[in-house]
Design an enzyme around this catalytic site. Structure first.
Site, PDB file in Angstrom:
ATOM      1  N   ASP A 311     -11.211 -10.240  -5.998  1.00  0.00           N
ATOM      2  CA  ASP A 311     -10.115  -9.453  -5.437  1.00  0.00           C
ATOM      3  C   ASP A 311      -8.848  -9.783  -6.229  1.00  0.00           C
ATOM      4  OD1 ASP A 311      -8.708  -7.725  -3.789  1.00  0.00           O
ATOM      5  OD2 ASP A 311      -9.495  -8.564  -1.937  1.00  0.00           O
ATOM      6  N   GLU A 511      -3.059  -4.888   4.632  1.00  0.00           N
ATOM      7  CA  GLU A 511      -3.265  -6.311   4.332  1.00  0.00           C
ATOM      8  C   GLU A 511      -2.285  -7.200   5.082  1.00  0.00           C
ATOM      9  OE1 GLU A 511      -4.938  -7.333   0.420  1.00  0.00           O
ATOM     10  OE2 GLU A 511      -4.227  -5.369  -0.225  1.00  0.00           O
TER      11      GLU A 511
END
Length: 831
Positions: A311, A511
């Protein structure tokens, strides 16, 4: 997946925290048998590849930081478009621009004029709820809404359509599905999860993979009408302590496996081609460096035959690593490092590690082999450029009517009815209908994060040409039936209506920027409750439609409204809500409610870890709850005790990772005194005295940079005002995590706190800023006593932080808080 049973398992007392025993994990069957022809081609290609070319395959750069010429030179094997990365840096770039850029990168990867091998690049993108990066695409409900449908075959169709629309713009890889099992609703990514129940997540994971990729063994698998998947985030992202994004997951191995691993077993059996490593840690060890889980469990025990991708700079969070240097992530089992803005340094250091043996050649070859194997499976070596493939440039598929029809159906099936007093719903359309609330005609709130921009904000209505807001849908059906519809966001109607539909909810987020301290909406001071009560006081029945990425404490609003609908984040097809709320012109029910809760609904604002199957389970509305029109929808008064002090809920954090928390507003003020309230990652005053942009820290867009073109101010406004009297009486400071990017010798910089007209304390801070290391993050501490001595009333701070700058000054801010830990301290005396 009948052979792999999942369910809640609690740790036994003798388990060692953080211990992993691969023998305790299931062994799903990888459905793709070895292909001798493909393996021979890989062997032949590997034998001719230079070390530089091999390293290029295991590094992935972001389109905001890499060009086709860079790919041509460094032979990188993959690129991505992160949530804030677009062709030309424009979030609303046209589909044709996306496709042209895909062609350019592909042509660079296949260019052999410099002697490099022609190895087709693969482009990964966050097609999270449809091809949600591109203007005009169909936007499906976010996963939390899909969880409420309990319809795996509908998800298969959604995935199939997402693959088609993604292929039209040139990408062959999506970073989906997310199979997290959120256990704390404060987590900012809760809406990316289908459910708190691992069994429901498992029932979706495999079919969604098959919808995106096609079914193994059937015609069409990984062809030009499909995309490869990324099952994410491995492992435990939904179980972090405190619901903190990228935090530490300290559950037992059994719970990690049976709860958080539930979606991976069916996804592997469906042939998922990639798995993304997670940002979180497991008992303190970052997943990007966790060999026991990435290699021993995922690859060896679980038979995963694809490749593991990282990621966003996740490798840089491993102890001893940086964003540009981390051999440990590869030796742990990562095959492709996502190094969006750090790709060049990562390439150079990885090449050096391969040469000196820190990264064994066998491990590098294994990573490259896994990546090449996927490219061969997809037939990419024989494919033309993206625009010449089967769906390249068929932009009429973006938001195609048949695609929107599926999305509209998904909206209808995702709605959960929590209350329907005296059977107010469904509404007769042939009456006067008021539509109110700031979510009624608001595509941003309706679609949520990961929509054209990373946070889902900063867009305009014109950016959604193939979409209907909730107001659009209600208006069309009411007027077609002979009724009248009026939009009045604040509820100030012209003609008294027969009924009101109030649409409200969370602002978009993604997020960590969506992490919250409790389950109140906007700190419990949203104004939406007052709007509902005002309309009710006027004698108007009210239907509340709640837009959110998680269940929130809504007892007061539910009590005030006659009917309450949890609509989640429905996407582009707001008209699907009208399909369920309204009768036909003849009085028949169009569509009944089908959705049931896939997340338990909280009884209090502090009930954020109350999940089905757990001890002490006591929600307001249980997992699986959902009324239909045949149900008795009457509710007695719900308790209105939030379980927390709403007036004391604010923490000492005033600004964190680029975002102000609830109750705090970031504002820019120009030399002319005109102010701009900041709601997006980029903003500027009208006179350009202050220009703000998002910059990366150890996380994507984790800070804000402020360029002063004139004498401007960056302010944080508190509503209600802050009382820092207690902190001032101690030795607390205003702490700003700051990076000084440019500080002219004649700069005039000061920090102030304001308490109303003619009430403020102002301190010069240029000297202190000059002591900080240029271009590096450090903590500037300003004693609250100094601000008080300079004239600020610390008991009623309307602006607890104001940074004034002069032309030429450029500073970046990561977080601002009240604390005691600093690197450089401002003295009270300006001398």
């Amino acid at each position: 997946m009948a052979s792999l049973c999942v369910g809640f398992v609690h740790a036994s007392s003798h388990e060692a925290p953080g211990r992993i025993n691969p023998q305790h994990w299931p062994q799903p069957s990888w459905p793709l048998a070895p292909d001798p022809t493909v393996e021979k081609r890989i062997d032949a290609l590997l034998a001719t590849m230079t070390l530089e070319e091999k390293v290029g395959q295991v590094v992935q750069g972001d389109i905001a930081s890499i060009t086709p010429d860079d790919v041509r030179k460094y032979r990188l094997g993959s690129i991505l478009a992160g949530g804030g990365s677009d062709p030309g840096g424009r979030y609303n770039a046209s589909p044709a621009e996306w496709l042209a850029l895909a062609d350019a990168f592909w042509e660079a990867s296949m260019d052999t004029r410099g002697g490099g091998k022609a190895i087709p690049i693969i482009w990964g993108i966050d097609a999270m709820h449809g091809q949600s990066n591109v203007v005009g695409a169909t936007l499906f409900p976010h996963n939390i809404g899909l969880g409420a449908t309990r319809n795996p075959e509908l998800l298969r169709e959604i995935a199939r359509i997402t693959a088609i629309e993604t292929r039209t713009t040139g990408m062959e890889w999506t970073f989906a599905p997310t199979v997290a099992v959120p256990q704390d609703d404060r987590w900012g990514r809760a809406y990316e999860g289908y459910s708190e129940d691992p069994a429901l997540v498992a029932s979706y994971a495999g079919v969604f993979v098959e919808g995106l990729q096609g079914k193994v063994g059937e015609a069409g698998f990984l062809d030009d009408h499909h995309v490869m998947t990324t099952v994410k985030h491995f492992l435990g992202d939904g179980g972090t302590d405190g619901g903190k994004d990228q935090g530490d997951t300290t559950v037992s191995e059994a719970e990690l496996r049976d709860v958080h691993g539930a979606g991976y077993f069916p996804a592997i059996e469906a042939g998922a081609q990639s798995v993304m490593a997670s940002f979180n840690s497991f008992h303190g060890e970052k997943m990007h460096g966790h060999r026991a889980l990435l290699t021993d469990v995922l690859k060896d025990r679980m038979n995963f035959g694809g490749f593991v991708v990282g990621d966003w700079n996740g490798h840089g969070q491993i102890r001893g690593c940086s964003n540009t240097d981390c051999a440990k992530t590869y030796t742990a089992g990562l095959d492709m490092a996502m190094a969006p803005d750090s790709w060049k340094g990562m390439y150079e250091s990885t090449l050096a590690h391969a040469k000196d043996g820190t990264l064994p050649i066998a491990r590098l070859d294994d990573a490259v082999r896994r990546i090449l194997r996927v490219k061969f499976r997809m037939g990419l070596f024989e494919k033309p450029k993206p625009s010449a493939r089967a769906l390249g440039g068929k932009f009429e598929m973006l938001g195609a009517p048949e695609h929107r029809a599926v999305a509209r159906r998904a909206v209808r099936e995702s709605l959960v009815l929590l209350k329907n007093q005296d059977h107010l719903l469904p509404l007769a359309p042939r009456q006067r209908v008021l539509v109110a609330g700031d979510g009624a005609d608001n595509m941003e709130k309706q679609a949520g994060g990961w929509t054209l921009t990373w946070q889902g904000d900063g867009t305009q209505r014109a950016d959604f040409p193939n979409a209907d807001t909730i107001w659009d849908g209600l208006k069309a059906q009411v007027e077609a039936a002979g009724g009248s519809a009026e939009l009045a966001v604040e509820g100030a109607y012209r003609t008294k209506p027969d009924v009101a539909v109030v649409v409200f909810g969370e602002e978009p987020y993604a997020e960590f920027q969506g992490d919250v301290p409790d389950l109140t909406l906007k700190g419990g001071k949203s104004g939406d409750l007052e709007l509902i009560r005002k309309l009710k006081a006027d004698g108007i029945p009210v239907v509340a439609v709640f837009l959110s990425g998680r269940p929130l404490w809504m007892n007061r609003e539910i009590n005030a409204a006659d009917a309450f609908v949890a609509a989640w984040l429905p996407g582009s097809e707001g008209a699907g809500i009208a399909d369920v709320l309204l009768r036909t012109p003849t009085g028949a029910i169009q569509h009944d409610f089908k959705g049931t809760l896939s997340f338990s609904w909280p009884r209090r604002a502090d009930q954020y870890q109350n999940n089905v199957g757990q001890k002490g389970y006591d929600p307001q509305f249980a997992y699986g709850y959902g009324l239909t029109y045949a149900s008795d929808g009457n509710l007695g008064a719900l308790p209105e005790d939030p379980g927390i002090d709403l007036d004391a809920r604010r923490t000492n954090m005033l600004f964190d990772r680029g975002v102000a928390p609830a109750g705090i507003l970031l504002r820019l003020v120009g030399t002319d005194g005109k102010a701009v309230d900041v709601t997006h990652p980029s903003a500027a005053t009208q006179d350009r005295a202050v220009v703000m942009t998002a910059v990366n820290t150890n996380v994507q867009e984790g800070a804000r940079q402020f360029v002063f073109g004139g004498r401007g101010v960056v302010e944080l406004h508190a509503a209600p005002s802050l009382d820092l009297t207690r902190e001032t009486n101690g030795d607390a400071l205003m702490i700003a995590s700051v990076r000084v990017d440019r500080l002219p010798a004649d700069a005039d910089v000061s920090l102030a706190a304001r308490c109303g007209d003619a009430c403020q304390g102002d301190l010069p801070v240029r000297r202190a800023l000059a002591e900080l290391p240029a271009g590096k993050w450090a903590r500037l501490g300003v004693p609250l006593k100094c601000l008080a001595a300079a004239g600020a009333d610390m008991g009623r701070l309307e602006v607890p932080f104001a940074l004034r700058g002069s032309p030429g000054v450029t500073v970046s801010l990561d977080h601002i808080s009240v604390g005691t830990d600093y690197d450089v301290r401002v003295e009270c005396s300006p001398h």
